[in-house]
Design an enzyme around this catalytic site. Structure first.
Site, PDB file in Angstrom:
ATOM      1  N   CYS A 102      17.480 -12.753  -1.191  1.00  0.00           N
ATOM      2  CA  CYS A 102      17.351 -11.183  -1.496  1.00  0.00           C
ATOM      3  C   CYS A 102      16.040 -10.791  -0.521  1.00  0.00           C
ATOM      4  O   CYS A 102      15.101 -11.286  -0.505  1.00  0.00           O
ATOM      5  CB  CYS A 102      16.739 -11.028  -3.036  1.00  0.00           C
ATOM      6  SG  CYS A 102      16.327  -9.544  -3.300  1.00  0.00           S
ATOM      7  N   ASP A 142       3.133  21.867   8.022  1.00  0.00           N
ATOM      8  CA  ASP A 142       3.646  20.822   8.562  1.00  0.00           C
ATOM      9  C   ASP A 142       2.603  19.976   9.190  1.00  0.00           C
ATOM     10  O   ASP A 142       1.995  20.558  10.159  1.00  0.00           O
ATOM     11  CB  ASP A 142       4.431  21.314   9.773  1.00  0.00           C
ATOM     12  CG  ASP A 142       5.338  20.276  10.587  1.00  0.00           C
ATOM     13  OD1 ASP A 142       5.037  19.140  10.295  1.00  0.00           O
ATOM     14  OD2 ASP A 142       5.961  20.633  11.463  1.00  0.00           O
ATOM     15  N   CYS A 183      -1.105   2.791   4.606  1.00  0.00           N
ATOM     16  CA  CYS A 183      -0.052   1.841   4.316  1.00  0.00           C
ATOM     17  C   CYS A 183       0.231   1.350   5.609  1.00  0.00           C
ATOM     18  O   CYS A 183       1.516   0.686   5.274  1.00  0.00           O
ATOM     19  CB  CYS A 183       1.128   2.788   3.510  1.00  0.00           C
ATOM     20  SG  CYS A 183       1.976   4.019   4.533  1.00  0.00           S
ATOM     21  N   PHE A 239      -1.413  15.176   3.167  1.00  0.00           N
ATOM     22  CA  PHE A 239      -0.592  14.580   2.372  1.00  0.00           C
ATOM     23  C   PHE A 239      -0.794  14.112   1.086  1.00  0.00           C
ATOM     24  O   PHE A 239      -0.643  13.009   0.440  1.00  0.00           O
ATOM     25  CB  PHE A 239      -0.301  13.267   3.185  1.00  0.00           C
ATOM     26  CG  PHE A 239      -0.526  13.505   4.767  1.00  0.00           C
ATOM     27  CD1 PHE A 239       0.883  13.563   5.358  1.00  0.00           C
ATOM     28  CD2 PHE A 239      -1.598  13.321   5.564  1.00  0.00           C
ATOM     29  CE1 PHE A 239       0.955  13.647   6.697  1.00  0.00           C
ATOM     30  CE2 PHE A 239      -1.508  13.444   6.962  1.00  0.00           C
ATOM     31  CZ  PHE A 239      -0.319  13.769   7.448  1.00  0.00           C
ATOM     32  N   ASN A 268      -1.192  13.040  -7.126  1.00  0.00           N
ATOM     33  CA  ASN A 268      -1.939  11.884  -7.752  1.00  0.00           C
ATOM     34  C   ASN A 268      -3.299  11.684  -7.462  1.00  0.00           C
ATOM     35  O   ASN A 268      -4.107  11.151  -8.290  1.00  0.00           O
ATOM     36  CB  ASN A 268      -0.992  10.380  -6.927  1.00  0.00           C
ATOM     37  CG  ASN A 268      -1.521   9.264  -7.553  1.00  0.00           C
ATOM     38  OD1 ASN A 268      -1.310   8.755  -8.757  1.00  0.00           O
ATOM     39  ND2 ASN A 268      -2.126   8.535  -6.535  1.00  0.00           N
TER      40      ASN A 268
END
Length: 450
Positions: free
Chosen positions: A93, A360, A408, A312, A317
């Site tokens: 997997c 943008d 990230c 962003f 959140n």
């Protein structure tokens, strides 16, 4: 394999092939795909099922000009960080690549990746200023995209994550990284998909879990029959799951029936409730997300007089918790649907000092509205491509007192950090690594620039 007579021409050929294709590797590193990294005869190799510090005997799997990969046959010297994978599907997997490495070992590896990236870009930082946490290692994924394939030779419908570096579907009965309510749903979901006539036209199902409920989005390439729709409807009622259908792009997602509450999660630091759709981008690990929110609030050192610009921002959140501590916050995002969701979340949580704007952020300039407004702090949470263009545009004009960067991708974080420090004179004050996706190569990092 045939057993050739000793001394025969076939035995000699087989023995020679074994010698040529088996190598002892000393593993010095770990790639993001979970493979060990080693040098042999001046060439770099990736070795399956091998960890740093180990010595393994491996057979050559691929040897091309730019790709050299081997498969471990036996571990001659094991790493103290090696553990027995919990999942029976590990190795096949593609959902996990590091279950054979201890949780602490995974975190050290990800911290080392961040350090190495910063060093490549000559970013100055204090070694003791980089810390890491791994809040939740099992049963943490509240979202997942599962492949679906109808293969009569394998018994019918297969449901699971894609195989490693292949387009095949790993047929799984449970997943140790999905939250329990989604993992336990897999057998019944597979059974229901097997039972509908349009099963061959379903390539994937997205699953998501909120505070009190769960939802699935069934992607279908051809229209489903009335009977199929009824079978999916009854599945949703039996399992207390909201079922959505998707016939094309994201704008084609529709609920099979209008019932139940929307998916939500709560922010611990501020008490805000965030509503989201199954296909929306959210941080999949709730425990890690709560830690990130706490870290961001701490690093920003907010006061009631602060005015914060967030790039962003997504569906709010980080925006909404920040709004609880400042005079005003403006969130920018390029995704119109997320901006709309952010506005709805602000309204639901009675935050009237928040403004969400679609912009943008991949091109500069993004407009001149921000040049006339004074912001004291800058917060950004960009995609893997980073935020170099927008930082080059906004930072010289705004000159924020503090910048908190949620990343990230260590590579683009380091690239952007080099610009912030070398060009604009900021100092990298602190770096926190959060293991958002345990057992994978993904790493989440929060950096403070002052």
């Amino acid at each position: 394999m045939p057993s050739w007579p000793t001394g025969s021409r076939h035995a000699s050929r087989l023995h020679k092939a074994t010698i040529l294709t088996t190598i002892d590797f000393s593993i010095t590193g770990l790639a993001s795909n979970g493979r060990g990294v080693a040098e042999h005869d001046g060439e770099s190799w990736f070795v399956d099922d091998a960890l740093p510090g180990e010595i393994v005997r491996a057979t050559i799997a691929v040897k091309r000009r730019r790709v050299r990969r081997a498969k471990t046959l036996i571990t001659l010297k094991a790493s103290p960080d090696r553990v027995v994978p919990r999942c029976e599907y590990f190795g096949v997997c593609g959902g996990c690549v590091m279950q054979h490495l201890s949780i602490s070992g995974q975190l050290r590896h990800k911290q080392a990746n961040v350090v190495a990236a910063l060093e490549r870009y000559s970013v100055e930082f204090a070694a003791d200023g980089i810390t890491g946490i791994s809040p939740s290692a099992w049963g943490y994924r509240r979202k997942g995209r599962l492949g679906v394939r109808y293969v009569p030779k394998k018994g019918g419908i297969l449901v699971g994550f894609r195989e490693r570096e292949k387009n095949y579907v790993t047929d799984i009965k449970q997943c140790h990284t999905l939250v329990p309510e989604l993992s336990s749903l897999l057998p019944s979901l597979k059974g229901r998909l097997q039972d509908i006539s349009g099963r061959e036209s379903i390539p994937q199902v997205e699953v998501a879990s909120g505070m009190n409920n769960a939802a699935i989005v069934v992607r279908h390439l051809t229209p489903l029959s009335e009977r199929d729709l009824q079978r999916l409807t009854s599945f949703g009622r039996e399992q207390n799951v909201r079922v959505y259908l998707q016939s094309g792009g994201p704008d084609t997602i529709v609920p099979l029936e209008k019932r139940g509450e929307p998916l939500t999660y709560r922010i611990r630091a501020s008490g805000d409730t965030i509503e989201f759709l199954t296909t929306d981008f959210i941080q999949v690990n709730d425990a890690a997300n709560q830690e990130i929110v706490d870290l961001v609030l701490h690093m920003l050192a907010l006061t009631q007089s602060d005015r914060v610009l967030e790039l962003f921002c997504g569906l709010g959140n980080l925006t909404l918790p920040v709004a609880s501590n400042v005079d005003r916050v403006v969130g920018l995002d390029y995704d119109e649907q997320l901006v709309r969701r952010g506005k709805d979340n602000a309204l639901f949580n009675h935050k009237d000092n928040v403004e969400f704007i679609r912009a943008d952020l991949t091109e500069a300039p993004v407009g001149e509205w921000w040049a006339s407004e004074r912001f004291t702090k800058l917060l950004l949470d960009p995609p893997r491509s980073g935020a170099l263009e927008i930082l080059n545009t906004i930072v010289p004009t705004l000159a924020p007192e503090r910048i908190v960067y949620v990343s990230c991708n260590p590579e683009t974080l380091a690239r952007d950090a080099a610009t912030l420090t070398a060009r604009f004179g900021y100092r990298l004050e602190a770096v926190q690594v959060v293991d958002m996706f345990t057992h994978t190569g993904h790493v989440e990092t929060i950096a403070l620039f002052v």
